[in-house]
Scaffold this motif. Structure first.
Motif, PDB file in Angstrom:
ATOM      1  N   VAL A 274      41.500  35.156  33.464  1.00  0.00           N
ATOM      2  CA  VAL A 274      41.569  34.517  34.793  1.00  0.00           C
ATOM      3  C   VAL A 274      41.220  35.562  35.868  1.00  0.00           C
ATOM      4  O   VAL A 274      40.392  35.313  36.756  1.00  0.00           O
ATOM      5  CB  VAL A 274      42.975  33.911  35.050  1.00  0.00           C
ATOM      6  CG1 VAL A 274      43.100  33.417  36.490  1.00  0.00           C
ATOM      7  CG2 VAL A 274      43.253  32.775  34.067  1.00  0.00           C
ATOM      8  N   ALA A 275      41.864  36.729  35.780  1.00  0.00           N
ATOM      9  CA  ALA A 275      41.603  37.780  36.788  1.00  0.00           C
ATOM     10  C   ALA A 275      40.116  38.142  36.808  1.00  0.00           C
ATOM     11  O   ALA A 275      39.510  38.302  37.871  1.00  0.00           O
ATOM     12  CB  ALA A 275      42.453  39.005  36.477  1.00  0.00           C
ATOM     13  N   ASP A 276      39.516  38.258  35.613  1.00  0.00           N
ATOM     14  CA  ASP A 276      38.101  38.650  35.534  1.00  0.00           C
ATOM     15  C   ASP A 276      37.164  37.554  36.034  1.00  0.00           C
ATOM     16  O   ASP A 276      36.045  37.834  36.470  1.00  0.00           O
ATOM     17  CB  ASP A 276      37.727  39.015  34.087  1.00  0.00           C
ATOM     18  CG  ASP A 276      38.363  40.332  33.656  1.00  0.00           C
ATOM     19  OD1 ASP A 276      38.907  41.040  34.532  1.00  0.00           O
ATOM     20  OD2 ASP A 276      38.330  40.641  32.445  1.00  0.00           O
ATOM     21  N   ASN A 277      37.615  36.287  35.932  1.00  0.00           N
ATOM     22  CA  ASN A 277      36.731  35.177  36.311  1.00  0.00           C
ATOM     23  C   ASN A 277      36.865  34.756  37.767  1.00  0.00           C
ATOM     24  O   ASN A 277      36.072  33.937  38.252  1.00  0.00           O
ATOM     25  CB  ASN A 277      37.003  33.956  35.410  1.00  0.00           C
ATOM     26  CG  ASN A 277      36.383  34.167  34.036  1.00  0.00           C
ATOM     27  OD1 ASN A 277      35.346  34.823  33.916  1.00  0.00           O
ATOM     28  ND2 ASN A 277      37.031  33.654  33.001  1.00  0.00           N
ATOM     29  N   LEU A 278      37.867  35.285  38.472  1.00  0.00           N
ATOM     30  CA  LEU A 278      37.992  34.935  39.894  1.00  0.00           C
ATOM     31  C   LEU A 278      36.820  35.525  40.664  1.00  0.00           C
ATOM     32  O   LEU A 278      36.363  36.639  40.386  1.00  0.00           O
ATOM     33  CB  LEU A 278      39.323  35.465  40.441  1.00  0.00           C
ATOM     34  CG  LEU A 278      40.554  34.633  40.065  1.00  0.00           C
ATOM     35  CD1 LEU A 278      41.852  35.414  40.301  1.00  0.00           C
ATOM     36  CD2 LEU A 278      40.579  33.316  40.848  1.00  0.00           C
ATOM     37  N   LYS A 279      36.301  34.768  41.623  1.00  0.00           N
ATOM     38  CA  LYS A 279      35.131  35.239  42.372  1.00  0.00           C
ATOM     39  C   LYS A 279      35.497  35.647  43.793  1.00  0.00           C
ATOM     40  O   LYS A 279      35.018  36.653  44.314  1.00  0.00           O
ATOM     41  CB  LYS A 279      34.064  34.147  42.386  1.00  0.00           C
ATOM     42  CG  LYS A 279      33.537  33.873  40.974  1.00  0.00           C
ATOM     43  CD  LYS A 279      32.301  33.012  40.998  1.00  0.00           C
ATOM     44  CE  LYS A 279      31.599  32.939  39.647  1.00  0.00           C
ATOM     45  NZ  LYS A 279      32.477  33.017  38.470  1.00  0.00           N
ATOM     46  N   LEU A 280      36.359  34.853  44.454  1.00  0.00           N
ATOM     47  CA  LEU A 280      36.750  35.211  45.825  1.00  0.00           C
ATOM     48  C   LEU A 280      37.858  36.245  45.828  1.00  0.00           C
ATOM     49  O   LEU A 280      37.910  37.122  46.692  1.00  0.00           O
ATOM     50  CB  LEU A 280      37.215  33.961  46.585  1.00  0.00           C
ATOM     51  CG  LEU A 280      36.108  33.065  47.135  1.00  0.00           C
ATOM     52  CD1 LEU A 280      36.714  31.827  47.778  1.00  0.00           C
ATOM     53  CD2 LEU A 280      35.259  33.817  48.147  1.00  0.00           C
ATOM     54  N   PHE A 281      38.802  36.132  44.894  1.00  0.00           N
ATOM     55  CA  PHE A 281      39.875  37.128  44.774  1.00  0.00           C
ATOM     56  C   PHE A 281      39.277  38.359  44.091  1.00  0.00           C
ATOM     57  O   PHE A 281      38.857  38.273  42.936  1.00  0.00           O
ATOM     58  CB  PHE A 281      41.008  36.591  43.891  1.00  0.00           C
ATOM     59  CG  PHE A 281      41.884  35.556  44.549  1.00  0.00           C
ATOM     60  CD1 PHE A 281      43.093  35.922  45.144  1.00  0.00           C
ATOM     61  CD2 PHE A 281      41.509  34.217  44.557  1.00  0.00           C
ATOM     62  CE1 PHE A 281      43.914  34.970  45.731  1.00  0.00           C
ATOM     63  CE2 PHE A 281      42.330  33.263  45.141  1.00  0.00           C
ATOM     64  CZ  PHE A 281      43.528  33.640  45.737  1.00  0.00           C
ATOM     65  N   ALA A 282      39.244  39.471  44.810  1.00  0.00           N
ATOM     66  CA  ALA A 282      38.722  40.696  44.185  1.00  0.00           C
ATOM     67  C   ALA A 282      39.800  41.301  43.296  1.00  0.00           C
ATOM     68  O   ALA A 282      40.991  41.276  43.646  1.00  0.00           O
ATOM     69  CB  ALA A 282      38.334  41.695  45.260  1.00  0.00           C
ATOM     70  N   LEU A 283      39.381  41.817  42.144  1.00  0.00           N
ATOM     71  CA  LEU A 283      40.309  42.464  41.207  1.00  0.00           C
ATOM     72  C   LEU A 283      40.572  43.879  41.729  1.00  0.00           C
ATOM     73  O   LEU A 283      39.771  44.792  41.498  1.00  0.00           O
ATOM     74  CB  LEU A 283      39.675  42.491  39.809  1.00  0.00           C
ATOM     75  CG  LEU A 283      40.484  43.119  38.680  1.00  0.00           C
ATOM     76  CD1 LEU A 283      41.806  42.408  38.463  1.00  0.00           C
ATOM     77  CD2 LEU A 283      39.677  43.115  37.384  1.00  0.00           C
ATOM     78  N   ALA A 284      41.649  44.027  42.464  1.00  0.00           N
ATOM     79  CA  ALA A 284      41.924  45.322  43.112  1.00  0.00           C
ATOM     80  C   ALA A 284      43.403  45.410  43.444  1.00  0.00           C
ATOM     81  O   ALA A 284      44.040  44.405  43.751  1.00  0.00           O
ATOM     82  CB  ALA A 284      41.121  45.434  44.406  1.00  0.00           C
ATOM     83  N   PRO A 285      43.962  46.652  43.391  1.00  0.00           N
ATOM     84  CA  PRO A 285      45.343  46.814  43.856  1.00  0.00           C
ATOM     85  C   PRO A 285      45.389  46.684  45.382  1.00  0.00           C
ATOM     86  O   PRO A 285      44.369  46.435  46.002  1.00  0.00           O
ATOM     87  CB  PRO A 285      45.701  48.223  43.399  1.00  0.00           C
ATOM     88  CG  PRO A 285      44.405  48.934  43.234  1.00  0.00           C
ATOM     89  CD  PRO A 285      43.367  47.898  42.927  1.00  0.00           C
ATOM     90  N   SER A 286      46.555  46.854  45.945  1.00  0.00           N
ATOM     91  CA  SER A 286      46.810  46.736  47.383  1.00  0.00           C
ATOM     92  C   SER A 286      46.974  45.277  47.789  1.00  0.00           C
ATOM     93  O   SER A 286      46.891  44.359  46.938  1.00  0.00           O
ATOM     94  CB  SER A 286      45.738  47.411  48.234  1.00  0.00           C
ATOM     95  OG  SER A 286      46.286  47.704  49.517  1.00  0.00           O
TER      96      SER A 286
END
Ligand code: PLP
Length: 391
Positions: free
Chosen positions: A324-336
């Protein structure tokens, strides 16, 4: 400087609370990047050095007009007498712990990974006694205070399970033993929670998050009474953990939109939490705004909004959550968190990566947990993005 508009509402204070009057009529304080400031006479210099008159002197001391204007706004946001700004949230924490934590610190609940590392590794090397207790172990607090700990520190809501702690009740316990309560208010922001009005003694922010709000600056802040902040000033000065004037100006710029940003993030997060709660591929939603959430009643008592952070547990375990995390497009996979851009993290790979699986599970974090920082995009686009990734 003029008097800050203390009686005004939060949005007004965030815009006009700097108290700076510009000779050219600029509505906001300019950037003074000077490292030092001159005087006409030695008597004038000594008036400022000895604190008889306000003024600017040396930027690392925080005695710089851009920084002083920022700090007046920061104090106003938390209804505090004073505020100090720092080059990061961790710098603010370090100065706080070294000043007020030397007789022992109790950290309650889950906290930011850097905080846990500082408390469990670096501070004990200096002989400082630190105690990390979870929400289910609150019965240990009384004994630790009786044994001499003089600083209680906690985040509420916590990261990433959004557990809430009763600030009033914990402040009363701390004060009964002559200890201080400091709250890391980063997740809530002053828009949603003002810990000083609930009995806390000091408030800390990673201003890198909601206060900065655009994922483009790193800063920290401490707010509270002048008497408690006074000794922290010396540590900040000699640790050299001062905010840069250009960052101070950028942060002051961001504060002027804090209220509108956070109110929108609150509204979008609630919509997302409800959508996730109804989604067949989501096993659990952590959000204090949901009526059946364990922290909901307390949130209604001590918060003005439920915040922009939502955590979910994806059905199907860790690998499914990673997909799910890898497939999200608008939500960037990043801390903070706290920026205009929505972000997703899988705590077992980022913020809580250093803990054993057993320790994570003690904290209610599974490999399937994802933490969402809801940004300023359209809520329906964010929900559609989550739905396509879950699908
Ligand atoms: N407190 C909280 C709740 C945080 O999430 C963070 C960073 O993620 C910090 C403190 C540390 O702040 P900084 O990264 O600005 O040093």
């Amino acid at each position: 400087m003029t008097d800050k508009p203390t009686g005004a509402g939060l949005a007004t204070r965030s815009i006009h609370g700097h108290g700076f009057v510009d000779a050219h009529g600029s509505p906001h304080p300019p950037v003074y990047d000077s490292t030092t400031f001159g005087f006409d006479t030695t008597a004038d210099l000594l008036d400022v050095v000895d604190g008889r008159k306000p003024g600017s002197l040396y930027t690392r001391y925080g005695m710089n007009p851009t920084i002083q204007a920022l700090e007046q706004t920061l104090a106003g946001l938390e209804g505090a007498e004073a505020a100090w700004s720092f080059c990061s949230g961790m710098a603010a924490e370090t100065a706080l712990f070294l000043t007020h934590g030397r007789e022992g610190i109790v950290c309650i609940g889950d906290a930011y990974g850097g905080t846990l590392e500082l408390l469990s590794t670096q501070l004990p090397l200096l002989g400082i006694k630190t105690h990390l207790i979870l929400g289910g172990e609150l019965d240990r607090l009384e004994g630790l205070l009786a044994a001499g700990a003089k600083l209680v520190f906690l985040e509420t809501p916590t990261n990433p399970t959004l557990e809430l702690f009763d600030i009033r009740a914990i402040a009363a316990k701390a004060h009964a033993h002559g200890a201080l309560l400091a709250i890391d208010n980063t997740f809530a922001s002053p828009v949603n929670q003002q810990p000083l009005t609930l009995g806390a003694d000091l408030v800390l922010h990673s201003a890198t998050k909601y206060l900065g709000g655009h994922s483009d600056l790193t800063a920290g802040a401490l707010m509270g009474p002048a008497q408690l902040l006074g000794p922290i000033w010396d540590w900040r000065k000699n640790l050299g953990s001062m905010i840069a004037p250009t960052t101070a100006a950028l942060l002051a710029r961001s504060l002027r939109t804090l209220v509108v940003r956070v109110e929108r993030q609150n509204a979008s997060a609630l919509r997302i939490a409800r959508a996730m709660d109804a989604h067949p591929k989501v096993a659990r939603v952590f959000y204090p705004g949901l009526a059946d959430s364990p922290g909901h009643a307390l949130a209604r008592q001590q918060m003005q909004g439920f915040g922009g952070m939502v955590s979910i547990e994806v059905s199907g375990g860790g690998a499914a959550a990673t997909r799910v995390a890898d497939n999200l497009k608008l939500f960037a996979l990043a801390p903070s968190l706290g920026g205009a851009e929505s972000l997703v993290t899988q705590p077992c790979t980022t913020t809580h990566h250093g803990l054993t699986p057993q320790e994570r599970s003690r904290r209610g974090i599974t490999d399937a947990t994802l933490r969402l920082s809801v940004g300023l995009e359209d809520a329906e686009d964010l929900i559609a993005d989550l739905e396509q990734a879950l699908g």
